[in-house]
Write an enzyme that holds these catalytic residues in place. Structure first.
Site, PDB file in Angstrom:
ATOM      1  N   ASP A 142       0.821  -1.208   0.000  1.00 34.01           N
ATOM      2  CA  ASP A 142       0.000   0.000   0.000  1.00 34.01           C
ATOM      3  C   ASP A 142       0.856   1.258   0.000  1.00 34.01           C
ATOM      4  O   ASP A 142       0.540   2.242  -0.650  1.00 34.01           O
ATOM      5  CB  ASP A 142      -0.925   0.008   1.231  1.00 34.01           C
ATOM      6  CG  ASP A 142      -2.026  -1.029   1.081  1.00 34.01           C
ATOM      7  OD1 ASP A 142      -2.301  -1.431  -0.071  1.00 34.01           O
ATOM      8  OD2 ASP A 142      -2.580  -1.462   2.111  1.00 34.01           O
ATOM      9  N   CYS A 143       1.952   1.208   0.758  1.00 32.32           N
ATOM     10  CA  CYS A 143       2.809   2.401   0.820  1.00 32.32           C
ATOM     11  C   CYS A 143       3.851   2.437  -0.294  1.00 32.32           C
ATOM     12  O   CYS A 143       4.402   3.491  -0.599  1.00 32.32           O
ATOM     13  CB  CYS A 143       3.475   2.501   2.196  1.00 32.32           C
ATOM     14  SG  CYS A 143       4.159   0.956   2.793  1.00 32.32           S
TER      15      CYS A 143
END
Lengths: 392, 141
Positions: A142-143
């Site tokens: 996600d990051c």
């Protein structure tokens, strides 16, 4: 009237360096000085002895941070010019090891393999300012959503590039011969059958750890010449073995001490950080290393006064014994004999072959001498000295 | 007495020609073959030292060229990149002619092209990849 024994501190020597008054000589010069004047007088007159060595040194590599990309990526696999780098550190931190061959290298499938490009060459190319192709793959998070990157990098654009060699500057090394009836290809070079040649790798009396055999001035934080710029000893190297058997002069008779070193890649030069290959063995990195030895007292003068005639190593058969893990000494030779061009082995004259550059070692010792004389290089106090043994 | 290290490259039409015998018989030359190969398409390569009277040598080479063989002076074929060579000496282990040697006490590595037989062992052995095989076209004239 008994004279006071010479005793100096690194701080005092640094004061003289800053004033341009320090007396600096190379280890070659110190050998003659100690021979001529004796150790006590030499200790009074000389402040620093410079050493040098330039040879393939495995267990070398560099930590690189290649900068965050847009969108962001957490690299799982990274290649530099096709050479795999270790990426299991963080998002964009990698370690490129000197002996890693290019992924498409045929290795030893056609023996002896040529290994013309590997990690050491990547490091040299970076230092030379050349563009290096970086490829990375990632699984995506996600990051860090990005899953691949393929771009050109240069050293000057990298946020961080640190040479960090886990083991350099071996204090003494084996003299390699081959007792089989076939040519063999080793990290000590090509060894012809039936003891056709004897290879050795040292700068002898100029070699850093031969000049401080008990590591009395070497520790975490000792400032050194590394790859053409300033670097540091950051601790004992891997396989550091102070317990090796020593001669009367305290110098080990077989491979013993090593140092772990680091220095900013951005200040280095390809002349002193050079990718190499050993035919049939693999890739590596030739490293230029020079250590200044402060002459604090008579004892240090005596150590730095050592000559090639007083430095010995063991002859090891890399054809039979070494690969079995059962290396036994087949004889002892001095570095003066090895440097003469032939040694006598089992009644025969065997030509000797160096794989360490004496010419470059002399150059390093002289560069370091000049830096110190000009006040550009100050000595540092080791904060945690290298592990050692009781002195003889 | 004149002696040169030469490489002969010949097309497949010449492979059956007894060129060495002719050099000996017709031109009174002696030879020392260091390498002889026939490649898959039948073109051949011979590297040898050719020795004899200078005039005979020149006539012999003219004969070779006359029948379509490329004669190249090998001594110039192997070159050292002096920037890459860091003067270790590893090459001296394999050099069969002493063209690569160590000058003492400096321990500098010397390359004497005249003594080179172009065996290329140094090209394979040099850790720094400083030894190269190159053909200097100007030497062919």
């Amino acid at each position: 009237m008994p004279k006071r024994k010479t005793s100096k501190t690194i701080e005092e020597i640094n004061r003289k360096i800053k004033q341009g008054k320090a007396v600096v000589v190379t280890a070659d010069e110190m050998t003659d000085i100690v021979k001529g004047k004796g150790a006590e007088k030499a200790a009074r007159e000389i402040d620093v002895v410079t050493t040098g060595t330039f040879a393939p040194m495995c267990s070398s590599g560099a930590f690189i941070n290649f900068g965050h990309t847009k969108p962001t990526l957490k690299a799982s696999k990274v290649w530099l010019n096709g050479v795999p780098a270790y990426a299991g550190l963080a998002a964009v931190d990698i370690y490129i090891g000197a002996t890693e061959p290019a992924e498409d290298d045929p290795l030893n499938r056609v023996h002896p393999g040529q290994f013309t490009y590997g990690g050491g060459h990547v490091i040299e190319d970076l230092v030379a300012g050349k563009k290096v192709r970086l490829k990375a793959t990632a699984y995506g998070t996600d990051c860090y959503p990005r899953q691949e990157v393929d771009k050109k990098i240069t050293l000057s654009e990298l946020p961080y590039a640190m040479l960090l060699n886990p083991r350099n500057g071996y204090q003494n090394y084996n003299c390699a011969i081959n007792m089989t009836d076939k040519t063999i290809y080793t990290y000590m070079g090509v060894l012809k059958p039936k003891a056709g040649n004897a290879n050795y790798s040292t700068s002898g009396q100029l070699s850093p750890l031969f000049n401080d055999p008990y590591y009395l001035t070497l520790g975490l934080g000792t400032r050194i010449f590394l790859g053409g710029t300033e670097g540091y000893i950051i601790g004992p190297g891997t396989q550091h073995n102070p317990g090796a058997k020593r001669g009367k002069n305290g110098v080990p008779l077989s491979p013993a001490g090593t140092v772990m070193v680091m220095g900013d890649l951005k200040g280095m030069s390809p002349k002193w950080i050079t990718g190499v290959r050993m035919l049939g063995y693999g890739c590596s990195l030739a490293v230029g290393l020079g250590i200044p030895i402060p002459i604090l007292n008579e004892e240090m003068a005596r150590y730095t006064g050592v000559s090639d005639e007083e430095l010995f190593t063991q002859i090891i058969d890399y054809g039979n014994d070494y690969p079995k893990g059962e290396a036994v000494s087949l004889g002892r030779v001095s570095y003066a004999d090895l440097k003469s061009g032939t040694i006598s082995f089992k009644g025969e004259d065997v030509p000797t072959v160096p794989v360490s550059s004496r010419v470059r070692a002399v150059e390093i010792a002289n560069i370091l001498k000049e830096w110190i004389e000009k006040g550009k290089f100050l000595l540092t106090e080791g904060q945690e000295m290298l592990p050692t043994v009781k002195r003889k | 007495m004149y002696s040169k290290m030469v490489s002969l490259r010949f097309p497949k039409s010449n492979v059956n020609e007894p060129i060495i015998a002719n050099l000996v018989k017709k031109f009174d030359l002696t030879f020392n073959i260091l390498k002889a190969t026939i490649y898959p398409r039948k073109e051949g390569l011979v590297v040898m030292e050719l020795t004899g009277h200078r005039k005979n040598y020149q006539q012999g080479v003219r004969y070779l060229k006359g029948i379509g063989i490329k004669v190249e002076n090998i001594g110039q074929d192997i070159r050292r990149d002096d920037d890459k060579c860091y003067q270790c000496g590893a090459c001296t282990a394999v050099c069969p002619t002493g063209a690569l040697s160590i000058q003492r006490p400096e321990m500098a590595v010397i390359f004497e092209k005249d003594k080179c037989s172009a065996c290329e062992l140094c090209v394979l052995t040099c850790p720094a990849l400083a030894m190269e095989t190159k053909f200097d076209k100007t030497l062919l004239s």
